[in-house]
Enzyme design. Structure first.
Site, short mmCIF file in Angstrom:
data_model
loop_
_atom_site.label_atom_id
_atom_site.label_comp_id
_atom_site.label_asym_id
_atom_site.label_seq_id
_atom_site.Cartn_x
_atom_site.Cartn_y
_atom_site.Cartn_z
N ASP A 33 0.87 -1.17 0.00
CA ASP A 33 0.00 0.00 0.00
C ASP A 33 0.92 1.23 0.00
O ASP A 33 2.12 1.11 0.26
CB ASP A 33 -0.88 -0.03 1.24
CG ASP A 33 -1.65 1.26 1.46
OD1 ASP A 33 -2.37 1.67 0.53
OD2 ASP A 33 -1.49 1.86 2.53
N ASP A 49 -0.22 5.26 0.79
CA ASP A 49 -0.52 6.26 1.81
C ASP A 49 -0.75 5.59 3.16
O ASP A 49 -1.59 4.70 3.30
CB ASP A 49 -1.77 7.05 1.42
CG ASP A 49 -1.55 7.88 0.16
OD1 ASP A 49 -0.54 8.59 0.07
OD2 ASP A 49 -2.40 7.79 -0.76
N ASP A 54 -1.67 -0.53 6.00
CA ASP A 54 -1.98 0.05 7.31
C ASP A 54 -3.48 0.04 7.62
O ASP A 54 -3.88 0.58 8.65
CB ASP A 54 -1.48 1.50 7.38
CG ASP A 54 -2.26 2.43 6.48
OD1 ASP A 54 -2.37 2.12 5.27
OD2 ASP A 54 -2.76 3.45 6.96
#
Length: 224
Positions: free
Chosen positions: A10, A12, A172
């Protein structure tokens, strides 16, 4: 030679911290329709989804035309901020670049990205940080359903020819973990991102980049 493995990142909240410009652009989008902006926590909880899904979560009471206008304002504002701030629009988390460079140097490890960003946004971020040639597969929200649909992971596996048992998704958010699970690959959650690590449900949680390679080796059954 060892069998290839694929590490899918991922962006951001995992590799880079874009929250300053995300929040600023989101404030402009809501102000453009005369609406109060949701809390920082609520905005960041949706990072990783495609923009239509994000605004449906944050402004679902608005009609589709209103949400479309907000998305357009957001995109323009974010692009302007990225132009203004350059690489500091999305600075690396400490240790992220070194982790990428270390993995990229491994002959049997391939790197990929699966992000809710647009392709244009991802390409500009890669250019700004000098990451051309690092990722063997770049999957964005322009070409696939929003996370947690597994299409981005499936595409990365297809492009690289790596078996699911030798692939790991690193992110995240719960969207990253659910996407990985739906695609049949392992997941690593990072503790520094936009959602609390305890609620991610990932196969492993790392609290700094030093913990990445041991977790990857364990999940992909790689010996050194």
């Amino acid at each position: 030679m060892s069998e290839l493995r694929l590490v899918i990142f991922d962006v951001d909240g995992t590799l880079v911290d874009s929250q300053r410009d995300i929040l600023a652009a989101m404030a402009e989008a809501f102000a453009s329709e005369g609406l109060a902006m949701p809390s920082r926590e609520r905005v960041l909880s949706g990072v990783g989804l495609s923009l239509p899904e994000t605004f449906l979560r944050l402004a679902g009471e608005q009609g589709p035309d209103s949400r479309a206008r907000m998305i357009a304002v957001y995109c323009t504002a974010y692009a302007d901020l990225r132009q203004k701030h350059g690489p500091e629009s999305s600075p690396f988390y400490p240790g992220a670049r070194a982790a990428l460079e270390g993995l990229a140097a491994e002959p049997c490890t391939l790197l990929a990205v699966a992000t809710g960003k647009s392709r244009r946004g991802l390409d500009r971020l890669i250019e700004a940080h000098g990451l051309e040639g690092v990722f063997h597969s770049r999957q964005t929200a322009d070409d696939h359903p929003s996370k947690p649909h597994p299409a981005m992971v499936h595409a990365a596996l297809d492009e690289t020819g790596v078996a699911p048992r030798r692939a790991v998704m690193i992110g995240d958010t719960q969207f990253d973990v659910e996407m990985a699970r739906a695609a049949g690959v392992a997941s690593i959650g990072v503790a520094w991102g936009y959602q609390p690590a305890a609620g991610l449900g990932a196969d492993r949680i790392i609290h700094d980049w030093a913990g990445l390679r041991p977790a990857l080796d364990d999940l992909t059954e790689t010996t050194r």
